[in-house]
Design an enzyme around this catalytic site. Structure first.
Site, short mmCIF file in Angstrom:
data_model
loop_
_atom_site.label_atom_id
_atom_site.label_comp_id
_atom_site.label_asym_id
_atom_site.label_seq_id
_atom_site.Cartn_x
_atom_site.Cartn_y
_atom_site.Cartn_z
N THR A 215 38.81 -17.87 -11.27
CA THR A 215 39.41 -16.68 -11.90
C THR A 215 39.85 -15.70 -10.80
O THR A 215 39.29 -15.71 -9.71
CB THR A 215 38.33 -16.03 -12.80
OG1 THR A 215 38.09 -16.91 -13.87
CG2 THR A 215 38.73 -14.67 -13.30
N GLY A 245 36.22 -16.07 -22.82
CA GLY A 245 35.13 -15.66 -21.94
C GLY A 245 35.08 -14.15 -21.75
O GLY A 245 35.57 -13.38 -22.59
N ASP A 246 34.53 -13.74 -20.64
CA ASP A 246 34.36 -12.31 -20.35
C ASP A 246 35.61 -11.65 -19.78
O ASP A 246 35.76 -10.43 -19.83
CB ASP A 246 33.22 -12.10 -19.34
CG ASP A 246 33.54 -12.78 -18.01
OD1 ASP A 246 33.93 -13.97 -18.04
OD2 ASP A 246 33.41 -12.14 -16.96
N GLY A 267 32.69 -15.64 -13.18
CA GLY A 267 31.48 -16.44 -13.34
C GLY A 267 31.35 -16.96 -14.74
O GLY A 267 32.34 -17.02 -15.49
N GLY A 269 31.18 -16.78 -18.13
CA GLY A 269 31.57 -15.65 -18.97
C GLY A 269 30.57 -15.23 -20.04
O GLY A 269 30.41 -14.04 -20.31
#
Ligand code: ASP
Length: 348
Positions: A215, A245-246, A267, A269
């Site tokens: 990412t 995800g996050d 990382g 998420g």
């Protein structure tokens, strides 16, 4: 009687004006003081290209050089904007676009494949000055999802738009769309095949190189004292059920607040969402009086790690201090400020 009243009035006026002048002088000197302590670094820009099983022995020299070149180019672009007095928002967007256009990162051109063999991307953006935020999730045809996230921030009444709706909005805003085939890269396709063959679920770190996160994110402090942050991702290889995800979640994947810091996460998420990682760091500073590095190290290396969440964050505080903690083998990362440029991949 009249003379007496006039005398009282002039005394009152004299003291009134005087105290007013004093307050104004006090105020402006306070402002001056805050201004200088708020921005000891004229500008700062920090980026990541993902955290994970990043070890020297897993990278071919060509791959390492390609990644370094993209990071150099991204830092150079971001710095040129900040140096000339541009805004942190412009710098974050332009920097992330360079990483999105590189096939080396899991964002834009290098996005990973879903279980169905598609590329579904997420991105978010936050302005630390206004707390305005924008995000897109599960988009498939926007060349630079970070641009769409910025458009949501600036041109919509909302914070997050998803899938087709987000794509329609981006199109209306004149943001470049591409045929989804643009996002095909052989190495990501192979990673999906491997993950399926091994019967793995959504994968992030089992296999050293193929599934590493990748990412991208950027945080910046500009000459005007404004912070901004953004994050862009393809998510996890082999993800199903429109998993998000996050990265597009404000407070988890991205956060910016002029009172504290600007952060982009990378990382696993699900853990970053559960532990509201980016905001947690800011809250430790705002309510707990911690400095940026102490707060960031604690959340990433202790709290998140103890919970089993792998990854890292990069960010900058309102004074231009940089933090780049991670709890994985490595994290592609770098920062630039006047007279200083650092790029690192592995543990110190
Ligand atoms: N945080 C991203 C996600 O879970 C993945 C990454 O950072 O590489 O979607």
């Amino acid at each position: 009687m009249i003379r007496k009243l006039t005398l009282i009035l002039s005394i009152a006026l004299f003291f009134g004006c005087n105290s007013n002048t004093e307050t104004q002088t006090e105020k402006s000197s306070m402002k001056e003081e805050m201004k200088t302590t708020q921005t000891p670094a004229e500008y700062t820009l920090v980026i990541h290209g993902g955290a994970g099983t990043i070890k020297k022995e897993n990278l071919t020299p060509e791959k390492e050089a390609g990644i370094k070149e993209a990071i150099e180019a991204a830092l150079t672009k971001g710095e040129s904007i900040l140096k000339s007095g541009g805004t942190s928002i412009d710098a974050v967007e332009a920097t992330i676009m360079i990483l999105e256009n590189s096939p080396h990162f899991n964002a834009g051109k290098g996005a990973v494949f879903t279980n169905e063999g598609k590329n579904e991307m997420d991105a978010s953006f936050m302005d630390g000055n206004t707390q305005n935020s924008g995000a897109v999730a599960g988009v498939t045809n926007i060349k630079n999802p970070i641009r769409a996230a910025r458009a949501v921030l600036e041109k919509s009444d909302h914070v997050m738009l998803a899938r087709e709706g987000a794509e329609n909005f981006a199109k209306e805003q004149g943001i470049e769309t591409v045929d989804p085939a643009y996002f095909y890269t052989e190495h990501r396709w192979e990673s999906l095949q491997k993950a399926k063959k091994k019967g793995l679920g959504s994968v992030i770190s089992e296999d050293p190189i193929d599934y590493k996160f990748g990412t991208v994110g950027c945080a910046a402090l500009d000459k005007h004292g404004n912070l901004a942050a953004g994050t862009s991702t393809g998510g996890m290889t082999n993800k199903k059920y429109a998993r998000i995800g996050d990265s597009p979640i404000i407070g988890a994947g991205t956060y910016a607040n002029n009172n504290t810091c600007a952060i982009s996460s990378t990382g696993h998420g699900e853990y970053f969402i559960r532990y509201v990682v980016a905001y947690d760091i800011s809250a430790m500073m705002e309510y707990g009086g911690k400095d940026f590095q102490t707060a960031a190290n604690y959340v990433v290396k202790e709290k998140l790690k103890a919970a089993g969440g792998s990854g890292g964050i990069i960010g900058v505080d309102k004074y231009g201090n940089v933090a780049m903690p991670f709890n994985t083998a490595g994290m592609y990362r770098g920062y630039v400020k006047p007279g200083e440029r650092v790029i690192k991949f592995y543990e110190e």
